[in-house]
Design a protein around this motif. Structure first.
Motif, PDB file in Angstrom:
ATOM      1  N   GLY A  21      -9.654 -37.689  10.558  1.00 23.37           N
ATOM      2  CA  GLY A  21     -10.859 -36.898  10.800  1.00 23.37           C
ATOM      3  C   GLY A  21     -11.822 -36.902   9.628  1.00 23.37           C
ATOM      4  O   GLY A  21     -12.863 -36.269   9.682  1.00 23.37           O
ATOM      5  N   GLY A  22     -11.489 -37.605   8.573  1.00 23.91           N
ATOM      6  CA  GLY A  22     -12.342 -37.606   7.395  1.00 23.91           C
ATOM      7  C   GLY A  22     -12.088 -38.811   6.528  1.00 23.91           C
ATOM      8  O   GLY A  22     -11.390 -39.739   6.928  1.00 23.91           O
ATOM      9  N   PRO A  23     -12.625 -38.771   5.324  1.00 29.93           N
ATOM     10  CA  PRO A  23     -12.482 -39.908   4.414  1.00 29.93           C
ATOM     11  C   PRO A  23     -11.025 -40.139   4.002  1.00 29.93           C
ATOM     12  O   PRO A  23     -10.234 -39.204   3.917  1.00 29.93           O
ATOM     13  CB  PRO A  23     -13.306 -39.504   3.196  1.00 29.93           C
ATOM     14  N   VAL A  24     -10.704 -41.403   3.756  1.00 32.44           N
ATOM     15  CA  VAL A  24      -9.384 -41.798   3.276  1.00 32.44           C
ATOM     16  C   VAL A  24      -9.570 -42.369   1.878  1.00 32.44           C
ATOM     17  O   VAL A  24     -10.395 -43.252   1.665  1.00 32.44           O
ATOM     18  CB  VAL A  24      -8.740 -42.858   4.199  1.00 32.44           C
ATOM     19  N   THR A  25      -8.807 -41.863   0.931  1.00 30.02           N
ATOM     20  CA  THR A  25      -8.955 -42.308  -0.455  1.00 30.02           C
ATOM     21  C   THR A  25      -8.350 -43.698  -0.661  1.00 30.02           C
ATOM     22  O   THR A  25      -7.468 -44.130   0.089  1.00 30.02           O
ATOM     23  CB  THR A  25      -8.269 -41.333  -1.427  1.00 30.02           C
ATOM     24  N   SER A  26      -8.824 -44.345  -1.695  1.00 30.28           N
ATOM     25  CA  SER A  26      -8.260 -45.644  -2.068  1.00 30.28           C
ATOM     26  C   SER A  26      -6.793 -45.505  -2.430  1.00 30.28           C
ATOM     27  O   SER A  26      -5.991 -46.404  -2.182  1.00 30.28           O
ATOM     28  CB  SER A  26      -9.031 -46.235  -3.259  1.00 30.28           C
ATOM     29  N   GLU A  27      -6.425 -44.369  -2.997  1.00 36.27           N
ATOM     30  CA  GLU A  27      -5.034 -44.128  -3.381  1.00 36.27           C
ATOM     31  C   GLU A  27      -4.138 -44.079  -2.151  1.00 36.27           C
ATOM     32  O   GLU A  27      -3.041 -44.644  -2.142  1.00 36.27           O
ATOM     33  CB  GLU A  27      -4.914 -42.840  -4.199  1.00 36.27           C
ATOM     34  N   ALA A  28      -4.577 -43.373  -1.098  1.00 40.36           N
ATOM     35  CA  ALA A  28      -3.783 -43.288   0.135  1.00 40.36           C
ATOM     36  C   ALA A  28      -3.646 -44.663   0.779  1.00 40.36           C
ATOM     37  O   ALA A  28      -2.569 -45.052   1.243  1.00 40.36           O
ATOM     38  CB  ALA A  28      -4.414 -42.300   1.109  1.00 40.36           C
ATOM     39  N   MET A  29      -4.734 -45.422   0.781  1.00 43.56           N
ATOM     40  CA  MET A  29      -4.674 -46.773   1.350  1.00 43.56           C
ATOM     41  C   MET A  29      -3.774 -47.666   0.514  1.00 43.56           C
ATOM     42  O   MET A  29      -3.041 -48.499   1.052  1.00 43.56           O
ATOM     43  CB  MET A  29      -6.075 -47.374   1.456  1.00 43.56           C
ATOM     44  N   ALA A  30      -3.807 -47.505  -0.804  1.00 43.99           N
ATOM     45  CA  ALA A  30      -2.967 -48.317  -1.688  1.00 43.99           C
ATOM     46  C   ALA A  30      -1.489 -48.072  -1.402  1.00 43.99           C
ATOM     47  O   ALA A  30      -0.694 -49.011  -1.399  1.00 43.99           O
ATOM     48  CB  ALA A  30      -3.292 -48.019  -3.146  1.00 43.99           C
ATOM     49  N   ARG A  31      -1.129 -46.822  -1.138  1.00 45.64           N
ATOM     50  CA  ARG A  31       0.265 -46.534  -0.792  1.00 45.64           C
ATOM     51  C   ARG A  31       0.639 -47.238   0.509  1.00 45.64           C
ATOM     52  O   ARG A  31       1.722 -47.813   0.620  1.00 45.64           O
ATOM     53  CB  ARG A  31       0.493 -45.029  -0.664  1.00 45.64           C
ATOM     54  N   MET A  33      -0.685 -49.946   1.763  1.00 47.11           N
ATOM     55  CA  MET A  33      -0.707 -51.394   1.579  1.00 47.11           C
ATOM     56  C   MET A  33       0.245 -51.852   0.474  1.00 47.11           C
ATOM     57  O   MET A  33       0.347 -53.039   0.202  1.00 47.11           O
ATOM     58  CB  MET A  33      -2.137 -51.859   1.267  1.00 47.11           C
ATOM     59  N   GLN A  34       0.898 -50.905  -0.172  1.00 44.18           N
ATOM     60  CA  GLN A  34       1.818 -51.172  -1.277  1.00 44.18           C
ATOM     61  C   GLN A  34       1.138 -52.022  -2.355  1.00 44.18           C
ATOM     62  O   GLN A  34       1.615 -53.082  -2.750  1.00 44.18           O
ATOM     63  CB  GLN A  34       3.100 -51.833  -0.770  1.00 44.18           C
ATOM     64  N   THR A  35      -0.005 -51.510  -2.797  1.00 36.62           N
ATOM     65  CA  THR A  35      -0.771 -52.197  -3.828  1.00 36.62           C
ATOM     66  C   THR A  35      -1.448 -51.166  -4.716  1.00 36.62           C
ATOM     67  O   THR A  35      -1.171 -49.972  -4.625  1.00 36.62           O
ATOM     68  CB  THR A  35      -1.801 -53.167  -3.184  1.00 36.62           C
ATOM     69  N   ASN A  36      -2.356 -51.606  -5.552  1.00 37.83           N
ATOM     70  CA  ASN A  36      -3.064 -50.758  -6.489  1.00 37.83           C
ATOM     71  C   ASN A  36      -4.402 -50.301  -5.888  1.00 37.83           C
ATOM     72  O   ASN A  36      -5.060 -51.087  -5.202  1.00 37.83           O
ATOM     73  CB  ASN A  36      -3.302 -51.584  -7.760  1.00 37.83           C
ATOM     74  N   PRO A  37      -4.839 -49.067  -6.146  1.00 37.73           N
ATOM     75  CA  PRO A  37      -6.131 -48.609  -5.630  1.00 37.73           C
ATOM     76  C   PRO A  37      -7.313 -49.498  -6.019  1.00 37.73           C
ATOM     77  O   PRO A  37      -8.267 -49.632  -5.252  1.00 37.73           O
ATOM     78  CB  PRO A  37      -6.281 -47.208  -6.229  1.00 37.73           C
ATOM     79  N   VAL A  38      -7.241 -50.138  -7.181  1.00 33.35           N
ATOM     80  CA  VAL A  38      -8.313 -51.038  -7.601  1.00 33.35           C
ATOM     81  C   VAL A  38      -8.395 -52.235  -6.645  1.00 33.35           C
ATOM     82  O   VAL A  38      -9.479 -52.670  -6.261  1.00 33.35           O
ATOM     83  CB  VAL A  38      -8.112 -51.511  -9.059  1.00 33.35           C
ATOM     84  N   VAL A  39      -7.248 -52.742  -6.235  1.00 34.46           N
ATOM     85  CA  VAL A  39      -7.205 -53.852  -5.284  1.00 34.46           C
ATOM     86  C   VAL A  39      -7.803 -53.399  -3.949  1.00 34.46           C
ATOM     87  O   VAL A  39      -8.567 -54.138  -3.317  1.00 34.46           O
ATOM     88  CB  VAL A  39      -5.760 -54.367  -5.099  1.00 34.46           C
ATOM     89  N   VAL A  40      -7.493 -52.194  -3.533  1.00 36.58           N
ATOM     90  CA  VAL A  40      -8.044 -51.655  -2.289  1.00 36.58           C
ATOM     91  C   VAL A  40      -9.565 -51.571  -2.380  1.00 36.58           C
ATOM     92  O   VAL A  40     -10.271 -52.022  -1.471  1.00 36.58           O
ATOM     93  CB  VAL A  40      -7.448 -50.265  -1.964  1.00 36.58           C
ATOM     94  N   ARG A  41     -10.069 -51.019  -3.461  1.00 39.35           N
ATOM     95  CA  ARG A  41     -11.528 -50.885  -3.612  1.00 39.35           C
ATOM     96  C   ARG A  41     -12.223 -52.246  -3.589  1.00 39.35           C
ATOM     97  O   ARG A  41     -13.260 -52.418  -2.957  1.00 39.35           O
ATOM     98  CB  ARG A  41     -11.868 -50.105  -4.884  1.00 39.35           C
ATOM     99  N   ARG A  42     -11.624 -53.219  -4.262  1.00 37.48           N
ATOM    100  CA  ARG A  42     -12.203 -54.562  -4.293  1.00 37.48           C
ATOM    101  C   ARG A  42     -12.182 -55.181  -2.886  1.00 37.48           C
ATOM    102  O   ARG A  42     -13.155 -55.799  -2.455  1.00 37.48           O
ATOM    103  CB  ARG A  42     -11.421 -55.428  -5.276  1.00 37.48           C
ATOM    104  N   THR A  43     -11.091 -54.996  -2.170  1.00 40.96           N
ATOM    105  CA  THR A  43     -10.971 -55.528  -0.811  1.00 40.96           C
ATOM    106  C   THR A  43     -11.929 -54.830   0.143  1.00 40.96           C
ATOM    107  O   THR A  43     -12.606 -55.472   0.952  1.00 40.96           O
ATOM    108  CB  THR A  43      -9.519 -55.368  -0.310  1.00 40.96           C
ATOM    109  N   MET A  44     -12.008 -53.512   0.036  1.00 39.47           N
ATOM    110  CA  MET A  44     -12.863 -52.736   0.939  1.00 39.47           C
ATOM    111  C   MET A  44     -14.347 -52.979   0.667  1.00 39.47           C
ATOM    112  O   MET A  44     -15.182 -52.788   1.556  1.00 39.47           O
ATOM    113  CB  MET A  44     -12.542 -51.244   0.819  1.00 39.47           C
ATOM    114  N   ALA A  45     -14.684 -53.425  -0.544  1.00 44.11           N
ATOM    115  CA  ALA A  45     -16.085 -53.675  -0.875  1.00 44.11           C
ATOM    116  C   ALA A  45     -16.695 -54.718   0.055  1.00 44.11           C
ATOM    117  O   ALA A  45     -17.847 -54.583   0.483  1.00 44.11           O
ATOM    118  CB  ALA A  45     -16.219 -54.111  -2.329  1.00 44.11           C
TER     119      ALA A  45
END
Length: 154
Positions: A21-31, A33-45
């Motif tokens: 129902g709202g925003p999902v943090t890079s940290e939650a997505m990283a968990r 995807m079993q990766t680092n939040p920085v990788v998530v941000r770069r991918t989501m960009a």
């Protein structure tokens, strides 16, 4: 050769995002995807640049879907990821001097092109809405409820 699982991982988190129902943090997505939040941000960009998601910084911020799931195909997401090589197969030598190897490469090139064209055509036929419908059917059949945080808790 290591497999590139970014497409699978991004599709996974996009469907979870669509359920929230709202925003999902890079940290939650990283968990998830079993990766680092920085990788998530770069991918989501790349997805943000294509207009599929948007991001908000700060407290209460995160990633949200920017378009309807029915308007996004697997091919769209694949393209937003930079169209990674779909196959691990390749030539032994790219510019062989041997005429036999040239013939082998020519045959493989045609097969690779045909396979990639078919794969991309199929990717273009499948929307995130279709994946979401499949997920919902599986959830109903399982009797479970699933959310990003509980499904991927460490």
């Amino acid at each position: 050769m290591k497999r590139d699982s970014r497409l699978s991982g991004v599709l996974h988190v996009l469907l979870h995002m669509a359920e929230t129902g709202g925003p999902v943090t890079s940290e939650a997505m990283a968990r998830a995807m079993q990766t680092n939040p920085v990788v998530v941000r770069r991918t989501m960009a790349g997805l943000r640049d294509m207009g599929f998601v948007r991001s908000e910084k700060g407290h209460g911020g995160g990633w949200t879907m920017a378009r309807d799931l029915a308007s996004i195909t697997l091919r769209d997401v694949y393209t937003a990821l930079g169209a990674p090589e779909p196959f691990a197969l390749g030539h032994r030598t790219e510019s062989p001097g041997c005429l036999v190897e040239q013939a082998v490469n020519a045959a493989l090139d045609g097969a690779f092109r045909d396979a990639e064209a078919l794969l991309l055509e199929r990717f273009g036929e499948v929307t995130l809405a279709a994946l979401s419908a499949d997920f919902h059917a599986r959830m109903v059949a399982s009797g479970k409820t699933i959310d990003l945080e509980s499904a991927h808790a460490a």
